[in-house]
Write a protein that holds these residues in place. Structure first.
Motif, mmCIF file in Angstrom:
data_model
loop_
_atom_site.group_PDB
_atom_site.id
_atom_site.type_symbol
_atom_site.label_atom_id
_atom_site.label_comp_id
_atom_site.label_asym_id
_atom_site.label_seq_id
_atom_site.Cartn_x
_atom_site.Cartn_y
_atom_site.Cartn_z
ATOM 1 N N ARG A 54 0.834 -1.204 0.000
ATOM 2 C CA ARG A 54 0.000 0.000 0.000
ATOM 3 C C ARG A 54 0.871 1.259 0.000
ATOM 4 N N GLY A 58 0.738 2.005 -3.703
ATOM 5 C CA GLY A 58 -0.363 2.954 -3.638
ATOM 6 C C GLY A 58 0.075 4.383 -3.396
ATOM 7 N N GLU A 139 -3.775 -7.734 -11.014
ATOM 8 C CA GLU A 139 -4.905 -7.644 -10.098
ATOM 9 C C GLU A 139 -5.829 -8.852 -10.176
ATOM 10 N N ARG A 144 -6.027 -6.236 -5.190
ATOM 11 C CA ARG A 144 -5.581 -4.848 -5.121
ATOM 12 C C ARG A 144 -4.415 -4.741 -4.135
ATOM 13 N N ASP A 146 -2.158 -2.727 -4.144
ATOM 14 C CA ASP A 146 -1.884 -1.324 -3.833
ATOM 15 C C ASP A 146 -2.640 -0.840 -2.613
ATOM 16 N N ARG A 147 -3.553 -1.662 -2.098
ATOM 17 C CA ARG A 147 -4.313 -1.311 -0.897
ATOM 18 C C ARG A 147 -3.932 -2.178 0.299
ATOM 19 N N MET A 182 -3.657 -0.898 -11.443
ATOM 20 C CA MET A 182 -4.557 -1.312 -10.377
ATOM 21 C C MET A 182 -5.886 -0.571 -10.513
ATOM 22 N N GLY A 183 -6.995 -1.300 -10.396
ATOM 23 C CA GLY A 183 -8.311 -0.691 -10.435
ATOM 24 C C GLY A 183 -8.826 -0.380 -11.829
#
Length: 215
Positions: A54, A58, A139, A144, A146-147, A182-183
């Motif tokens: 993250r 992130g 992903e 995720r 990144d979270r 991501m996302g």
């Protein structure tokens, strides 16, 4: 003539063999459960350093390939050497207590022993590079990241889960430039996915062959 065996002797033998088979199967499943050291879904794993995706992905926006530098060319995504960590941490947060294992590893020349979070059985063949080349995003398998303050497994990585993708890859494929994003979401995943199946020359007739994953 005197009958030696009971008329139902054959039935009893079959029932006995069936009971032995059930007990043997249960014993094998129990043994696998006790010896399977792979993390469960959503279970974090204790590491020598509490590395945070993250923060690095992130917050700092570091690309997956900076650390996992063989993901596009090898079956193994790669675990970064300490020299990669020290590119930044020779200057940043060097005195932080949680980073001391990294600093000491660098100074002593002894590698850190990271615990695998995503691990398949030895009898399964998996190649990161071919999935990346065919447009499967990080992903899709890793969630995720990144979270994630601490890395955890978000998918079961079971045979049925893999086959779900192999039966209908169009549900998951991305353009190459979005594989590491991501996302990211396609406006129309089915339409795009079918177009990418053709563009990437994916032969969907063979994706569920046993030899694809068991070699």
């Amino acid at each position: 003539m005197t009958q030696i065996f009971h008329p139902r002797f054959g039935l009893f033998v079959k029932l006995g063999l069936l009971a032995l088979l059930v007990l043997a199967s249960a014993a094998v499943l129990a043994w696998r459960g006790m010896t399977d050291q792979r993390p469960r879904v959503e279970e974090t794993v204790e590491q020598p350093v509490p590395f945070s995706h993250r923060h690095h992905v992130g917050d700092d926006g570091i690309d997956c390939r900076y650390c996992h530098d063989t993901v596009e060319t090898s079956s193994f995504a790669g675990i970064p050497p300490i020299s990669t960590c020290m590119t930044c941490h020779s200057q940043l947060y060097t005195d932080q207590a949680m980073l001391q294992p990294v600093v000491q590893s660098w100074q002593r020349g002894v590698a850190l022993h990271w615990q695998r979070v995503h691990q398949l059985p030895d009898f399964v063949y998996f190649n990161h590079s071919i999935h990346v080349a065919k447009g499967v995003g990080c992903e899709s398998c890793h969630g995720r990241v990144d979270r994630m303050a601490l890395t955890r497994r978000t998918q079961p990585l079971s045979m049925e889960w893999c086959l779900d993708c192999h039966r209908a890859p169009q549900k998951y494929l991305r353009p190459h430039e979005q594989v590491f994003a991501m996302g990211w979401k396609a406006p129309d995943q089915r339409k795009l996915g079918l177009a990418l199946v053709r563009r990437y020359h994916i032969d969907t007739r063979r994706l569920t062959d046993c030899s694809v994953c068991h070699r």
